[in-house]
Design an enzyme around this catalytic site. Structure first.
Site, PDB file in Angstrom:
ATOM      1  N   ASP A  94     -34.306 -71.107  20.726  1.00 31.23           N
ATOM      2  CA  ASP A  94     -33.249 -70.431  19.835  1.00 31.23           C
ATOM      3  C   ASP A  94     -33.856 -69.500  18.707  1.00 31.23           C
ATOM      4  O   ASP A  94     -34.922 -69.086  19.011  1.00 31.23           O
ATOM      5  CB  ASP A  94     -32.288 -71.777  18.970  1.00 31.23           C
ATOM      6  CG  ASP A  94     -33.552 -72.244  18.299  1.00 31.23           C
ATOM      7  OD1 ASP A  94     -34.628 -72.060  18.059  1.00 31.23           O
ATOM      8  OD2 ASP A  94     -33.175 -73.608  17.442  1.00 31.23           O
ATOM      9  N   GLY A  96     -33.946 -69.806  15.459  1.00 30.13           N
ATOM     10  CA  GLY A  96     -34.493 -70.331  13.979  1.00 30.13           C
ATOM     11  C   GLY A  96     -33.061 -70.073  13.110  1.00 30.13           C
ATOM     12  O   GLY A  96     -33.300 -70.903  12.127  1.00 30.13           O
ATOM     13  N   GLY A  97     -32.195 -69.245  13.344  1.00 25.57           N
ATOM     14  CA  GLY A  97     -30.739 -69.242  12.544  1.00 25.57           C
ATOM     15  C   GLY A  97     -30.433 -70.668  12.234  1.00 25.57           C
ATOM     16  O   GLY A  97     -30.143 -70.836  10.983  1.00 25.57           O
ATOM     17  N   PHE A  98     -30.149 -71.395  12.950  1.00 19.83           N
ATOM     18  CA  PHE A  98     -29.358 -72.576  13.003  1.00 19.83           C
ATOM     19  C   PHE A  98     -30.141 -73.293  12.050  1.00 19.83           C
ATOM     20  O   PHE A  98     -29.522 -74.072  11.141  1.00 19.83           O
ATOM     21  CB  PHE A  98     -29.072 -73.319  14.331  1.00 19.83           C
ATOM     22  CG  PHE A  98     -28.198 -74.651  14.060  1.00 19.83           C
ATOM     23  CD1 PHE A  98     -26.985 -74.464  13.966  1.00 19.83           C
ATOM     24  CD2 PHE A  98     -28.808 -75.784  14.228  1.00 19.83           C
ATOM     25  CE1 PHE A  98     -25.969 -75.749  13.493  1.00 19.83           C
ATOM     26  CE2 PHE A  98     -28.218 -77.159  14.059  1.00 19.83           C
ATOM     27  CZ  PHE A  98     -26.618 -76.942  13.804  1.00 19.83           C
ATOM     28  N   GLN A 191     -19.773 -65.596  17.518  1.00 19.82           N
ATOM     29  CA  GLN A 191     -19.306 -66.398  16.205  1.00 19.82           C
ATOM     30  C   GLN A 191     -17.848 -66.209  15.984  1.00 19.82           C
ATOM     31  O   GLN A 191     -17.225 -65.698  16.837  1.00 19.82           O
ATOM     32  CB  GLN A 191     -20.221 -66.217  15.035  1.00 19.82           C
ATOM     33  CG  GLN A 191     -21.762 -66.488  15.512  1.00 19.82           C
ATOM     34  CD  GLN A 191     -21.918 -68.113  15.155  1.00 19.82           C
ATOM     35  OE1 GLN A 191     -20.940 -68.780  15.143  1.00 19.82           O
ATOM     36  NE2 GLN A 191     -23.033 -68.768  15.573  1.00 19.82           N
ATOM     37  N   GLY A 218     -21.467 -71.470  16.713  1.00 19.97           N
ATOM     38  CA  GLY A 218     -20.603 -72.189  15.710  1.00 19.97           C
ATOM     39  C   GLY A 218     -19.574 -73.272  16.118  1.00 19.97           C
ATOM     40  O   GLY A 218     -18.623 -73.471  15.591  1.00 19.97           O
ATOM     41  N   ASP A 268     -26.902 -77.332  25.686  1.00 20.75           N
ATOM     42  CA  ASP A 268     -28.096 -78.210  25.211  1.00 20.75           C
ATOM     43  C   ASP A 268     -27.612 -79.145  24.095  1.00 20.75           C
ATOM     44  O   ASP A 268     -26.503 -78.828  23.398  1.00 20.75           O
ATOM     45  CB  ASP A 268     -29.013 -77.115  24.561  1.00 20.75           C
ATOM     46  CG  ASP A 268     -28.769 -76.888  23.009  1.00 20.75           C
ATOM     47  OD1 ASP A 268     -27.862 -76.034  22.999  1.00 20.75           O
ATOM     48  OD2 ASP A 268     -29.452 -77.285  22.289  1.00 20.75           O
ATOM     49  N   CYS A 306     -26.990 -96.218  38.409  1.00 23.30           N
ATOM     50  CA  CYS A 306     -27.796 -95.173  37.931  1.00 23.30           C
ATOM     51  C   CYS A 306     -29.158 -95.449  39.088  1.00 23.30           C
ATOM     52  O   CYS A 306     -29.642 -96.534  39.033  1.00 23.30           O
ATOM     53  CB  CYS A 306     -28.302 -95.198  36.649  1.00 23.30           C
ATOM     54  SG  CYS A 306     -29.488 -93.865  36.248  1.00 23.30           S
ATOM     55  N   CYS A 308     -32.145 -93.932  38.661  1.00 23.13           N
ATOM     56  CA  CYS A 308     -33.192 -93.401  37.851  1.00 23.13           C
ATOM     57  C   CYS A 308     -34.452 -94.473  37.975  1.00 23.13           C
ATOM     58  O   CYS A 308     -34.409 -95.670  38.295  1.00 23.13           O
ATOM     59  CB  CYS A 308     -32.947 -92.992  36.513  1.00 23.13           C
ATOM     60  SG  CYS A 308     -33.129 -94.142  35.252  1.00 23.13           S
ATOM     61  N   CYS A 311     -33.810 -97.590  35.687  1.00 25.68           N
ATOM     62  CA  CYS A 311     -32.861 -98.513  36.299  1.00 25.68           C
ATOM     63  C   CYS A 311     -33.288 -99.048  37.612  1.00 25.68           C
ATOM     64  O   CYS A 311     -32.866-100.235  37.751  1.00 25.68           O
ATOM     65  CB  CYS A 311     -31.466 -97.748  36.467  1.00 25.68           C
ATOM     66  SG  CYS A 311     -30.794 -97.330  34.802  1.00 25.68           S
ATOM     67  N   HIS A 337     -33.830 -92.586  30.797  1.00 26.01           N
ATOM     68  CA  HIS A 337     -32.481 -92.702  31.558  1.00 26.01           C
ATOM     69  C   HIS A 337     -31.246 -91.973  30.962  1.00 26.01           C
ATOM     70  O   HIS A 337     -30.624 -91.483  31.853  1.00 26.01           O
ATOM     71  CB  HIS A 337     -31.927 -94.504  31.234  1.00 26.01           C
ATOM     72  CG  HIS A 337     -30.609 -94.307  31.592  1.00 26.01           C
ATOM     73  ND1 HIS A 337     -30.194 -94.772  32.756  1.00 26.01           N
ATOM     74  CD2 HIS A 337     -29.381 -94.521  30.505  1.00 26.01           C
ATOM     75  CE1 HIS A 337     -28.939 -94.914  32.630  1.00 26.01           C
ATOM     76  NE2 HIS A 337     -28.467 -94.509  31.516  1.00 26.01           N
TER      77      HIS A 337
HETATM   78 ZN   LIG Z   1     -31.084 -94.959  34.625  1.00 26.93          ZN
END
Ligand SMILES: [Zn+2]
Length: 379
Positions: A94, A96-98, A191, A218, A268, A306, A308, A311, A337
């Site tokens: 990013d 840095g503004g936020f 924006q 925004g 994100d 799940c 993963c 799990c 997870h």
């Molecule tokens: Zn999982």
């Protein structure tokens, strides 16, 4: 060839969502995609090897934080952010503004840039479009973000108009200051808050400049979800179809699906990792608070749907025990997870677009997760 290109593969006949591919100097990935957040050049508690194993292709890192610690010169000396943190996939930083606008209470916005105080030491600092480009060029991320102002919600129309116009002038300066367009792509940020005329103005200004992609900024700053969806409804059609579109700061499962339906390609958010460190898990049946007493003798997985690593190998009872004892390993397991859950969800979204059934998928997912219930939580 520009550093970043977007290829539209198809649109979902049922919803208009886009299936695409983004090509970067560190590989290509299919979109829509979720990007885990690695603020300080680490996705908290996860190793890059684990991120790769769970299928992450691109992560986000924060310019503001890396500028303060360890400093962009050290990262550059290490050979750039990829080498510094041993991550060979794509990285987006990013501007840095936020952080300047959200972390610092003492700030002064001028045409040249923003004066503010370091949130750790209190030292006076100055960030401008040129400085934000210099830092991101030193970090060497694949995708850089233009330095913009992110006004709070709600903001008055007059304030927002001035801000949008300044952000457009800053965007031009960012393009001018960007030193490595052959290996790093720069995205502009539209924006304008909830105001359609200002979103239109911002999109017109920015799409007249040659950015590698466009973000909708925004949003997810405290507005209700229907406001976010309405803004996306009139903003994404203003963006070019041949470039990637990124909705900043959004990571709850419902908003990811609703954003994809409105033509967004990249997302994100710190949400999955932040709530994981609280012991809250995302599951196909809704959110699960692992600390609850009812899981003390529950030897099943976090999510029975799940597959993963967590799990397949660890029980709710064990993870609850670790989290209650503040054992780091417990937070590693919940983080793994949650990230896997969102990455997999985006894989299901892409599959549904391929098969022209994202609308049906949304209905099924919302029903099972509990979003259709009155008083449903946001995640
Ligand atoms: Zn999982």
């Amino acid at each position: 060839m520009p550093a970043i290109t977007y290829e539209l593969i198809k649109t979902c006949k049922q919803t208009g969502a886009r299936l695409g591919k983004v090509h970067t100097p560190h590989g290509s990935f299919e979109t829509p995609i979720f990007m885990p957040v690695g603020t300080l050049a680490t996705v908290k508690t996860m190793s890059p090897e684990e991120l790769e194993e769970m299928g992450a292709k691109i992560i986000l890192s924060n310019t503001y934080h890396l500028w303060l610690r360890p400093g962009e010169d050290i990262v550059k000396e290490a050979g750039g952010l990829h080498k510094f943190m041993n991550w060979d996939g794509s990285i987006l930083t990013d501007s840095g503004g936020f952080q300047v606008f959200s972390l610092s209470d003492l700030r002064q916005i001028e045409e040249e840039g923003v004066h503010f105080r370091n949130h750790i030491s209190g030292e006076k600092l100055f960030l401008s479009p040129e400085k934000a480009m210099h830092i991101q060029n030193s970090l060497g991320s694949d995708i850089m973000m233009a330095f913009d102002e992110c006004p709070p919600y709600p903001a008055e129309h007059k304030y927002m108009k001035d801000s949008v116009e300044r952000t457009s002038r800053w965007a031009e300066r960012c393009l001018e200051a960007h030193q490595r367009p052959d290996v790093q792509g720069l995205f502009g940020i539209v924006q304008g808050g909830e105001y359609e005329d200002l979103r239109r103005q911002s999109a017109r200004d920015l799409t007249s400049m040659d950015f590698a992609g466009y973000a909708v900024g925004g949003l997810s700053v405290g507005e209700p979800k229907d406001v976010m969806n309405r803004v996306l409804d009139f903003t994404t059609p203003l963006l070019p179809t041949d470039k990637a579109r990124y909705l900043m700061g959004v990571g709850s499962p419902d908003s990811l699906i609703d954003g994809a339906i409105r033509g967004i390609d990249m997302f994100d958010c710190v949400l999955p990792t932040r709530i994981a460190r609280n012991g809250t898990c995302m599951t196909s049946n809704g959110r699960l608070v692992i600390r609850n007493a009812k899981y003390a003798r529950d030897f099943g997985p976090i999510d029975e749907n799940c597959d993963c690593h967590v799990c397949r190998n660890y029980s709710r009872a064990y993870i609850r025990h670790l989290v209650k004892c503040n054992e780091t390993f417990g937070f590693r397991l919940t983080t793994y997870h949650n990230l896997y859950f969102l990455l997999k969800l985006m894989g299901q979204v892409r599959e549904a677009i391929k098969e022209d059934r994202l609308g049906d998928f949304r209905e099924e997912f919302f029903e099972q997760y509990g979003f259709n219930k009155p008083n449903a939580k946001n995640f």
